[in-house]
Design an enzyme around this catalytic site. Structure first.
Site, PDB file in Angstrom:
ATOM      1  N   TYR A 136       1.043  -1.682   0.034  1.00 14.78           N
ATOM      2  CA  TYR A 136       0.372  -0.198   0.020  1.00 14.78           C
ATOM      3  C   TYR A 136       0.903   1.288  -0.261  1.00 14.78           C
ATOM      4  O   TYR A 136       0.768   2.470   0.875  1.00 14.78           O
ATOM      5  CB  TYR A 136      -0.507  -0.055   1.064  1.00 14.78           C
ATOM      6  CG  TYR A 136      -1.783   0.226   1.850  1.00 14.78           C
ATOM      7  CD1 TYR A 136      -2.989   1.291   0.695  1.00 14.78           C
ATOM      8  CD2 TYR A 136      -2.622   1.319   2.741  1.00 14.78           C
ATOM      9  CE1 TYR A 136      -3.953   1.699   0.377  1.00 14.78           C
ATOM     10  CE2 TYR A 136      -3.152   2.454   2.545  1.00 14.78           C
ATOM     11  CZ  TYR A 136      -4.744   1.888   1.888  1.00 14.78           C
ATOM     12  OH  TYR A 136      -5.839   2.722   2.061  1.00 14.78           O
ATOM     13  N   HIS A 141      -3.188   7.408  -3.082  1.00 15.26           N
ATOM     14  CA  HIS A 141      -3.915   6.566  -2.822  1.00 15.26           C
ATOM     15  C   HIS A 141      -4.442   6.181  -1.481  1.00 15.26           C
ATOM     16  O   HIS A 141      -5.564   6.167  -0.814  1.00 15.26           O
ATOM     17  CB  HIS A 141      -3.164   4.677  -3.118  1.00 15.26           C
ATOM     18  CG  HIS A 141      -4.049   3.945  -3.005  1.00 15.26           C
ATOM     19  ND1 HIS A 141      -5.189   4.348  -4.112  1.00 15.26           N
ATOM     20  CD2 HIS A 141      -3.799   2.567  -2.279  1.00 15.26           C
ATOM     21  CE1 HIS A 141      -5.999   3.162  -3.978  1.00 15.26           C
ATOM     22  NE2 HIS A 141      -5.231   2.345  -2.906  1.00 15.26           N
ATOM     23  N   GLU A 207      -6.681  -2.098  -9.588  1.00 15.89           N
ATOM     24  CA  GLU A 207      -5.652  -1.706  -8.817  1.00 15.89           C
ATOM     25  C   GLU A 207      -4.630  -1.699  -9.909  1.00 15.89           C
ATOM     26  O   GLU A 207      -4.169  -2.686 -10.150  1.00 15.89           O
ATOM     27  CB  GLU A 207      -5.287  -1.982  -7.484  1.00 15.89           C
ATOM     28  CG  GLU A 207      -6.212  -2.243  -6.412  1.00 15.89           C
ATOM     29  CD  GLU A 207      -5.992  -2.546  -4.925  1.00 15.89           C
ATOM     30  OE1 GLU A 207      -4.592  -2.890  -5.082  1.00 15.89           O
ATOM     31  OE2 GLU A 207      -6.979  -2.519  -4.234  1.00 15.89           O
ATOM     32  N   ASP A 241      -4.219  -6.178  -9.449  1.00 13.89           N
ATOM     33  CA  ASP A 241      -5.095  -6.879  -8.059  1.00 13.89           C
ATOM     34  C   ASP A 241      -6.722  -6.583  -8.263  1.00 13.89           C
ATOM     35  O   ASP A 241      -7.032  -5.555  -7.445  1.00 13.89           O
ATOM     36  CB  ASP A 241      -4.231  -6.137  -7.411  1.00 13.89           C
ATOM     37  CG  ASP A 241      -4.262  -7.378  -5.918  1.00 13.89           C
ATOM     38  OD1 ASP A 241      -4.660  -8.283  -6.338  1.00 13.89           O
ATOM     39  OD2 ASP A 241      -4.072  -6.963  -4.665  1.00 13.89           O
ATOM     40  N   THR A 356      -2.121   0.103  -5.619  1.00 14.25           N
ATOM     41  CA  THR A 356      -2.335   0.715  -6.334  1.00 14.25           C
ATOM     42  C   THR A 356      -1.364   2.537  -6.285  1.00 14.25           C
ATOM     43  O   THR A 356      -0.875   3.306  -5.062  1.00 14.25           O
ATOM     44  CB  THR A 356      -3.878   1.336  -6.462  1.00 14.25           C
ATOM     45  OG1 THR A 356      -4.790   0.408  -6.039  1.00 14.25           O
ATOM     46  CG2 THR A 356      -4.524   2.468  -6.894  1.00 14.25           C
ATOM     47  N   GLU A 370     -11.067   5.759  -6.857  1.00 12.74           N
ATOM     48  CA  GLU A 370     -10.562   7.325  -6.532  1.00 12.74           C
ATOM     49  C   GLU A 370     -10.587   7.848  -8.148  1.00 12.74           C
ATOM     50  O   GLU A 370     -11.420   9.306  -7.552  1.00 12.74           O
ATOM     51  CB  GLU A 370      -9.177   7.305  -6.958  1.00 12.74           C
ATOM     52  CG  GLU A 370      -8.481   6.387  -5.534  1.00 12.74           C
ATOM     53  CD  GLU A 370      -6.925   6.262  -5.546  1.00 12.74           C
ATOM     54  OE1 GLU A 370      -6.017   7.167  -5.160  1.00 12.74           O
ATOM     55  OE2 GLU A 370      -6.553   5.345  -5.993  1.00 12.74           O
TER      56      GLU A 370
END
Length: 422
Positions: A136, A141, A207, A241, A356, A370
């Site tokens: 992450y 993001h 993603e 993903d 992402t 997003e």
């Protein structure tokens, strides 16, 4: 949308009438400065290691055998795993040999018969995936999702700038580009619903990520330091993903993603070796919180672990985002160090994703949640309005990086089509 082999028709010109596959157009992003690895099959021949050169694939094992190369044993295999496990010295030696085979005039007659048009082959998952971890690592993001779901709190959780947050994914559902993605089913519950319901996801998302492919394993109980990143990681690939946001939202508390993420992870058929990306290496963003020693890369200005990758995301053939990878807060070296700092071992074929990739601008967001701000601002495409993915939608991600002497290094694309739930 599994890739299918095709064969040349009798009406096609003979090989002698076609352009020589060894003579690439100037600036071809899959030239000798790139040489990504994959696994392919053709006609009645089974899977074998291939190297992309322009719009052809070199049967690396057959070429090595024909040239009497000592690397034939590594390359004449149905998977990349033996080469991955061979280590950094072997990776560099094989790359030098491949470059010579494809560029030295004395090798042309021997090598040419082992080049196959890309359109005539079937591409396979290039390596056997051992474990899969997803991180992450994009501050943009993570901040966007924090603003969406915790508008009254700080966007980032207190731990985010102290460590690369991640979760352990499912290796068995990593699939090669071109494989159809079946819409997942599971439990979901909106805040206003009195109880959860079961059914196909209605908030299926992408993603946009980069995957890191591990070659050399490590011993359990022995962490891998930042400085050893290039001794263990063989190369990079694009990665999608896929995420079922509604399933994920209901299941995540308290342990994190499970069924909302484990149904499919698509990767490119081509793995770009790290040595092909030396010109694209770049420093990550400035660290705004002091790091613990095992993650502290602030003194590594002579060996930056970031990459200047330019990514394009298309939905049904229409560009919807262009996320820049150079802005990722956490690097692949830091992710690897954190993943092993507790003594967890690496295995050949381990895959870990960046998470992402999102930039600072609206057109640089790497997920639909997003881009549409959780479905509020629908995408208006020629194929219809979209908040999240519909059956039949095709998502394609491509990328390039700066190469030597002003060239470009293309990464293999990753694409997938959504099909209805079973």
């Amino acid at each position: 949308m599994a890739p299918a082999a095709t064969s040349a028709s009798a009406s096609e010109p003979t090989r002698l009438d076609r352009p020589d596959p060894l003579d690439l157009p100037e600036g071809d992003p899959f030239g000798a400065h790139n040489l990504p690895y994959g696994v392919f099959s053709y006609a009645d021949q089974g899977p074998r290691v291939g190297v992309r050169f322009g719009d052809h694939v070199l049967d690396a094992g057959a070429a090595a055998t024909a040239l009497g190369s000592p690397y034939a044993g590594l390359l004449a295999r149905p998977t990349l795993n033996p080469l991955l496990a061979a280590g950094r010295t072997a990776w560099s030696d094989v790359r030098r040999a491949l470059t010579a085979w494809l560029t030295v005039p004395a090798h042309r007659e021997t090598v040419r018969p082992h080049l196959h048009p890309l359109a005539s082959v079937t591409l396979h998952l290039p390596f056997e995936v051992a474990d899969y971890v997803d991180f992450y690592a994009s501050e943009n993001h993570a901040s966007n999702l924090g603003r969406l779901f915790r508008p009254d709190e700080e966007p980032l959780k207190p731990n985010w700038k102290h460590l690369p947050v991640g979760y352990h994914g499912r290796a068995g559902t990593v699939v090669v580009s071109g494989t159809d993605v079946v819409r997942p089913s599971g439990q979901r519950k909106a805040p206003s619903d009195p109880a959860p319901v079961f059914g196909p996801s209605v908030r299926l998302d992408i993603e946009t990520e980069v995957g890191y492919v591990v070659g050399v394993p490590s011993a359990q109980g022995t962490p891998v330091p930042l400085a050893d990143y290039r001794d263990h990681v063989f190369g990079l690939c694009l990665l999608n993903d896929w995420s079922a946001r509604d399933i994920q939202n209901w299941e995540t508390v308290p342990l994190g993603p499970h069924l909302g993420k484990s149904f499919a992870t698509s990767i490119s058929a081509w793995i770009t070796p790290l040595d092909a990306l030396d010109a694209a290496r770049t420093a990550p963003p400035e660290r705004t919180v002091p790091l613990l020693p095992y993650l502290d890369d602030t003194a590594s200005t002579d060996d930056p672990a970031g990459y200047d990758l330019h990514i394009t995301v298309s939905l049904n053939g229409h560009i919807i985002s262009e996320p820049p990878f150079s802005g990722m807060y956490w690097t692949g070296a830091q992710m690897l160090a954190h993943m092993t700092v507790n003594g967890a071992s690496l295995r050949t074929g381990d895959l870990y994703g960046s998470g992402t990739i999102s930039g600072t601008e609206d057109n640089e967001r790497g997920s639909l949640i997003e881009i549409t701000w959780n479905g509020r601002d629908l995408l208006d495409l020629p194929t219809g309005k979209r908040g999240f993915l519909e059956d039949g939608d095709v998502v394609t991600m491509t990328a390039w990086a700066p190469g030597p002497d002003g060239t470009r290094v293309a990464l293999g694309e990753v694409t997938g089509r959504i099909v209805g739930a079973v």
